[in-house]
Design a protein around this motif. Structure first.
Motif, PDB file in Angstrom:
ATOM      1  N   ARG A 129     -42.973 -59.588  50.092  1.00  0.00           N
ATOM      2  CA  ARG A 129     -41.597 -59.167  49.871  1.00  0.00           C
ATOM      3  C   ARG A 129     -41.432 -57.686  50.198  1.00  0.00           C
ATOM      4  NH1 ARG A 129     -38.553 -63.718  49.726  1.00  0.00           N
ATOM      5  NH2 ARG A 129     -39.570 -65.298  48.482  1.00  0.00           N
ATOM      6  N   CYS A 130     -40.196 -57.251  50.245  1.00  0.00           N
ATOM      7  CA  CYS A 130     -39.867 -55.837  50.438  1.00  0.00           C
ATOM      8  C   CYS A 130     -40.485 -55.287  51.717  1.00  0.00           C
ATOM      9  CB  CYS A 130     -40.305 -54.995  49.239  1.00  0.00           C
ATOM     10  SG  CYS A 130     -39.568 -55.520  47.680  1.00  0.00           S
ATOM     11  N   VAL A 131     -40.362 -56.042  52.781  1.00  0.00           N
ATOM     12  CA  VAL A 131     -40.847 -55.605  54.083  1.00  0.00           C
ATOM     13  C   VAL A 131     -39.654 -55.274  54.966  1.00  0.00           C
ATOM     14  CG1 VAL A 131     -41.958 -56.394  56.210  1.00  0.00           C
ATOM     15  CG2 VAL A 131     -43.039 -56.819  54.018  1.00  0.00           C
ATOM     16  N   ALA A 132     -39.712 -54.140  55.639  1.00  0.00           N
ATOM     17  CA  ALA A 132     -38.632 -53.720  56.528  1.00  0.00           C
ATOM     18  C   ALA A 132     -39.028 -54.007  57.969  1.00  0.00           C
ATOM     19  CB  ALA A 132     -38.340 -52.230  56.349  1.00  0.00           C
ATOM     20  N   ILE A 133     -38.313 -54.931  58.632  1.00  0.00           N
ATOM     21  CA  ILE A 133     -38.563 -55.209  60.042  1.00  0.00           C
ATOM     22  C   ILE A 133     -38.079 -54.022  60.857  1.00  0.00           C
ATOM     23  CG2 ILE A 133     -38.048 -56.738  61.981  1.00  0.00           C
ATOM     24  CD1 ILE A 133     -39.735 -58.106  59.937  1.00  0.00           C
ATOM     25  N   ALA A 134     -38.951 -53.464  61.680  1.00  0.00           N
ATOM     26  CA  ALA A 134     -38.602 -52.286  62.474  1.00  0.00           C
ATOM     27  C   ALA A 134     -38.168 -52.653  63.878  1.00  0.00           C
ATOM     28  CB  ALA A 134     -39.785 -51.317  62.530  1.00  0.00           C
ATOM     29  N   CYS A 135     -38.760 -53.708  64.457  1.00  0.00           N
ATOM     30  CA  CYS A 135     -38.519 -54.011  65.862  1.00  0.00           C
ATOM     31  C   CYS A 135     -38.771 -55.483  66.138  1.00  0.00           C
ATOM     32  CB  CYS A 135     -39.442 -53.148  66.739  1.00  0.00           C
ATOM     33  SG  CYS A 135     -39.573 -53.666  68.462  1.00  0.00           S
ATOM     34  N   LEU A 136     -37.904 -56.077  66.948  1.00  0.00           N
ATOM     35  CA  LEU A 136     -38.127 -57.386  67.548  1.00  0.00           C
ATOM     36  C   LEU A 136     -38.149 -57.191  69.056  1.00  0.00           C
ATOM     37  CD1 LEU A 136     -35.641 -59.587  65.468  1.00  0.00           C
ATOM     38  CD2 LEU A 136     -38.126 -59.468  65.184  1.00  0.00           C
TER      39      LEU A 136
END
Length: 412
Positions: free
Chosen positions: A230-237
């Motif tokens: 949990r509490c993960v910030a996606i930075a890039c796809l």
């Protein structure tokens, strides 16, 4: 391929440097306190600096048009001004000033899009004239937007709401709204277009589920679960140029790679008669009417095909899946000025081996995203053998076959 939802032009580069791949992932741009720099990926898994501005201006945003000489930059000293340069000639082509801070700049061979917190400005790339302004967009303080690399299907995607994960799609050629996607229940965190401009990948601030849609049909093609943390910030796809892979970076050490089509399905052959994929697909289909919707959705989500582990977590990182000397590679650049090159096994996936690490520029050490690393558990969750790696193709009836018991007569 850019750093999440843009990079604020106010203040400094947040203790690091701005990094971004160009549209076809053949080169890398970097902005730092000394100016901007261009790097090329070499056939021996190397990084070669091909240009350095040495302007002494703290550059917080920079984008290069494919492998051309056209570069767009924004500096910390003038965060509302866009400067378009011809780097080989060392000349400034033009500059534009806006009413607010520039949060993101996106280029393709047809259009240039400038994203402010509550508006987007669309320029013609040939003469840099403003063609259209999308005003009064929902508050978008991170400048989250994505411009399709394709000049033919030239769509820009941006948040349609600050409360939920709604995506607005705008046609930058014909200058009209195209469609709206209800992608997530939580606000958006990342957007990315495939090279053809037909597929859009999305992630929300919750950071657990990544979806791929067909545009403008608004069909959900794939759904992946990034992990259990949990509490993960996606930075890039980032899509690969061939469209077969999708990479995702976050504020953890793990970079995930998802495969968008199973080899059997992609080749038009029948799926294997046995195995987890068929069993779980059939089970989900048979029990869909009996399971809560949230449980059925989780069971239908694909897992990562491959994963790479960075030496340390980065506050911001961008990824590219590309070929180097005809070999698949996962390349990850961080705001600490490090570029990591991983081998990607196109047949088996699994854990990507780190081949080389390069230093772009001297940058301050990054802030730790978390006190304790959870590398082993994160990688294990990404590559768990049950359920299997890969995604369910929601368009293929073979992934969701009808189920009946032996005693049940066939339907008339």
């Amino acid at each position: 391929m850019s750093l999440g939802g843009g990079h604020s032009a106010e203040g400094s580069n947040g203790g690091g440097i701005f990094v971004q791949f160009n549209q076809d992932c053949t080169s890398l741009v970097a902005g730092s306190s000394s100016g901007y720099h261009l790097f090329a990926l070499t056939p021996d898994d190397g990084i070669e600096e091909i240009y350095a501005s040495r302007s002494g201006q703290d550059t917080c945003l920079v984008d290069r048009l494919f492998s051309s000489s056209l570069v767009a930059i924004v500096t910390v000293a003038a965060p509302r001004k866009l400067i378009v340069c011809h780097y080989k000639k060392g000349t400034e082509i033009c500059n534009y000033s806006y009413s607010n801070t520039i949060l993101a700049v996106k280029l393709n061979r047809s259009r240039l899009v400038v994203c402010l917190e509550e508006s987007l400005h669309i320029h013609n790339i040939r003469d840099m004239k403003i063609l259209h302004t999308i005003r009064d967009t929902p508050p978008n303080p991170r400048g989250l937007c994505a411009l399709a690399p394709s000049a033919e299907l030239c769509h820009v995607a941006y948040p349609g709401s600050s409360a939920v994960g709604e995506v607005q799609i705008f046609d930058c050629v014909h200058l009209h709204a195209k469609c709206v996607l209800s992608a997530h229940d939580s606000p958006l965190a990342a957007l990315a277009w495939s090279a053809c401009g037909r597929r859009l990948a999305t992630a929300s601030e919750r950071g657990t589920v990544i979806r791929v849609f067909l545009v403008p049909e608004r069909t959900r093609l794939y759904e992946f679960r990034r992990g259990v943390k949990r509490c993960v910030a996606i930075a890039c796809l980032a899509f690969s140029a061939c469209g077969a892979y999708l990479a995702a970076t976050s504020n953890t050490e793990t970079v995930h790679v998802f495969r968008l089509a199973e080899p059997a399905a992609a080749a038009g052959a029948a799926p294997p008669a046995d195995g987890w994929m068929e069993w779980l697909s059939s089970a989900v289909s048979a029990g869909a009417g009996y399971l809560p919707a949230q449980v059925a959705d989780v069971l239908a989500q694909g897992r990562a095909f491959a994963a790479a582990r960075l030496p340390r977590a980065a506050k911001r990182a961008v990824a590219a899946v590309t070929n180097v000397a005809r070999a698949p590679r996962l390349v990850v650049a961080t705001d600490a000025g490090a570029v990591h090159v991983f081998a990607l096994d196109a047949a088996e996936g699994g854990d990507c081996a780190l081949l080389r690490t390069h230093r772009l520029l001297d940058a301050p050490p990054p802030h730790r995203a978390q006190e304790e690393s959870e590398r082993a558990s994160e990688l294990g969750a990404a590559l768990a053998g049950s359920p299997p790696r890969g995604a369910f193709d929601l368009r293929d009836h073979r992934h969701f076959p009808p189920m009946r018991t032996a005693a049940e007569p066939p339907a008339e």
